[in-house]
Design an enzyme around this catalytic site. Structure first.
Site, PDB file in Angstrom:
ATOM      1  N   TRP A 102     -21.816  -2.864   6.324  1.00 43.75           N
ATOM      2  CA  TRP A 102     -21.574  -3.473   5.024  1.00 43.75           C
ATOM      3  C   TRP A 102     -22.070  -4.909   4.996  1.00 43.75           C
ATOM      4  O   TRP A 102     -22.546  -5.391   3.967  1.00 43.75           O
ATOM      5  CB  TRP A 102     -20.102  -3.359   4.647  1.00 43.75           C
ATOM      6  CG  TRP A 102     -19.733  -1.931   4.410  1.00 43.75           C
ATOM      7  CD1 TRP A 102     -18.942  -1.137   5.181  1.00 43.75           C
ATOM      8  CD2 TRP A 102     -20.220  -1.084   3.351  1.00 43.75           C
ATOM      9  NE1 TRP A 102     -18.891   0.140   4.667  1.00 43.75           N
ATOM     10  CE2 TRP A 102     -19.666   0.197   3.557  1.00 43.75           C
ATOM     11  CE3 TRP A 102     -21.058  -1.287   2.257  1.00 43.75           C
ATOM     12  CZ2 TRP A 102     -19.919   1.268   2.694  1.00 43.75           C
ATOM     13  CZ3 TRP A 102     -21.327  -0.222   1.398  1.00 43.75           C
ATOM     14  CH2 TRP A 102     -20.767   1.033   1.623  1.00 43.75           C
ATOM     15  N   ASP A 171     -16.034 -10.154   1.619  1.00 44.39           N
ATOM     16  CA  ASP A 171     -15.942  -8.793   1.100  1.00 44.39           C
ATOM     17  C   ASP A 171     -14.725  -8.152   1.758  1.00 44.39           C
ATOM     18  O   ASP A 171     -14.787  -7.683   2.886  1.00 44.39           O
ATOM     19  CB  ASP A 171     -17.218  -8.011   1.430  1.00 44.39           C
ATOM     20  CG  ASP A 171     -17.101  -6.531   1.081  1.00 44.39           C
ATOM     21  OD1 ASP A 171     -16.083  -6.123   0.478  1.00 44.39           O
ATOM     22  OD2 ASP A 171     -18.026  -5.768   1.437  1.00 44.39           O
ATOM     23  N   LYS A 195      -9.611   1.570  -1.462  1.00 47.39           N
ATOM     24  CA  LYS A 195      -9.029   1.617  -0.124  1.00 47.39           C
ATOM     25  C   LYS A 195      -7.507   1.410  -0.211  1.00 47.39           C
ATOM     26  O   LYS A 195      -6.738   2.312   0.056  1.00 47.39           O
ATOM     27  CB  LYS A 195      -9.632   0.540   0.777  1.00 47.39           C
ATOM     28  CG  LYS A 195     -11.135   0.378   0.670  1.00 47.39           C
ATOM     29  CD  LYS A 195     -11.911   1.531   1.236  1.00 47.39           C
ATOM     30  CE  LYS A 195     -13.405   1.218   1.273  1.00 47.39           C
ATOM     31  NZ  LYS A 195     -14.222   2.289   1.847  1.00 47.39           N
TER      32      LYS A 195
END
Length: 359
Positions: A102, A171, A195
């Site tokens: 990511w 992030d 999530k």
């Protein structure tokens, strides 16, 4: 009805208590004769839910009035572009730390808009470590420093906050609300909801107000944080039902005792699973001990030829979505907030039984 144990990395498990409320509200919300998802986003009902969600989130995280809280769309991947578009200003580039897939995606997107200085990378260790900050090569004129506190694929997590003379950007898609954080240490935080926050489709941005208004002239209005803040996240129709569900999740977390209580539960769950892995010669986790994620626990079997059978049997046992990411293979158990200790205990019991039968 029989619900299984879901270890998916995202979209992930939602608290059953939240799903039950949503089920009961589905056809008619609070005696209004229709579902909340059918109401105008500018109606008093939806505005009230959105305002309550923001206030509860601020309480959970300790977010002061110095920060804007934005409910957006497009996922964290859209924010990979929004971050440089909003924060580069008159700077040529920004600093990024590379600790996984990511991070790499954020770096690649930022390079479309300016120069990226990769201050440190753990790619040489196959993203199983986090480089110590005293090894980072920070830029002399960076607009901001970006990092990914938890990497879902490699299963590494920072348990410390980087120090920077420029705005720190994170992030937090896979770690926000899993434990307390020091919000004032950050210039901007962003997170996809799927999530620990709610269903896919909602994205949170928490940004210090003095950083608003710096967007590039090429920044689309839909990516401009100031436009979103000035319009109370309603420049266009927001994902109203996702905000409603997130609001229920925030209330659920508050009812548990907040993020400190949630962290205690999450640490207990992770420690159980790591202990089962470490005390076995059949399973292994590749991540260095200080950087092991509480949220995403990858593990391998001693004989990869058994992977397919492990997944077949675990699914038959009601343990779903344990297959590791395609880029790394093996297994991965994601232990987000809504994954119960009972689910972790069931997974450990299955792993021990499988080992006894197959080792």
């Amino acid at each position: 009805m029989s619900r299984v144990y879901n270890f998916c990395a995202g979209p992930a498990s939602l608290p059953e208590a939240v799903l039950e409320i949503a089920r009961d509200d589905m056809l008619e919300w609070h005696g209004k004769g229709l579902s909340l998802m059918e109401m105008s986003h500018r109606s008093p009902e939806v505005v009230g839910v959105t305002e309550h969600a923001e206030q509860t989130l601020r309480e959970l995280l300790g977010v002061s009035a110095d920060y804007a809280v934005l409910f957006l769309q497009g996922g964290a991947s859209t924010q990979f572009a929004a971050v440089p578009l909003n924060l580069l200003g008159d700077k040529a580039g920004a600093d990024y730390v590379n600790t996984g897939e990511w991070s790499k995606k954020a770096i690649a997107e930022a390079r479309r808009f300016g120069k990226v200085n990769v201050v440190a990378s753990s790619e040489s260790t196959n993203f199983s470590t986090i480089p110590a900050q005293d090894s980072w090569q920070l830029g002399a004129d960076a607009a901001y420093l970006h990092y990914t506190p938890n990497e879902t694929i490699g299963g590494v997590e920072y348990f410390w906050t980087p120090q920077a003379a420029v705005p720190l950007v994170a992030d937090m898609s896979s770690t926000l609300l899993s434990r307390p954080i020091d919000v004032p240490a950050f210039g901007a935080i962003y997170a996809g909801a799927q999530k620990n926050i709610g269903p896919a489709g909602l994205t949170l941005v928490i940004v210090r107000r003095d950083l608003l208004g710096r967007a590039s002239t090429h920044c689309p209005a839909m990516l401009d944080w100031k436009v979103a803040a000035d319009n109370d996240s309603m420049y266009n129709t927001p994902p109203t039902f996702a905000i409603y569900l997130a609001d229920l999740v925030f209330d659920w977390l508050k009812g548990l005792g907040g993020l400190a209580a949630m962290e205690t539960i999450n640490r207990r769950k992770a420690e159980k699973l790591y202990s089962a892995i470490d005390n076995s010669s059949f399973y292994a986790n590749p991540v260095e001990l200080p950087s092991r994620s509480l949220m995403n626990i990858p593990f391998t079997l001693a004989d990869p030829a058994l992977d397919k059978l492990f997944l077949q049997e675990s699914e038959a046992a009601g343990l779903l979505n344990l297959k590791g990411h395609r880029s790394v293979g093996g297994m991965r158990a994601s232990l987000y907030n809504a994954v119960s200790e009972k689910a972790v205990d069931a997974l450990i019991a299955f792993m021990r039984d499988f080992e006894q039968r197959r080792a």
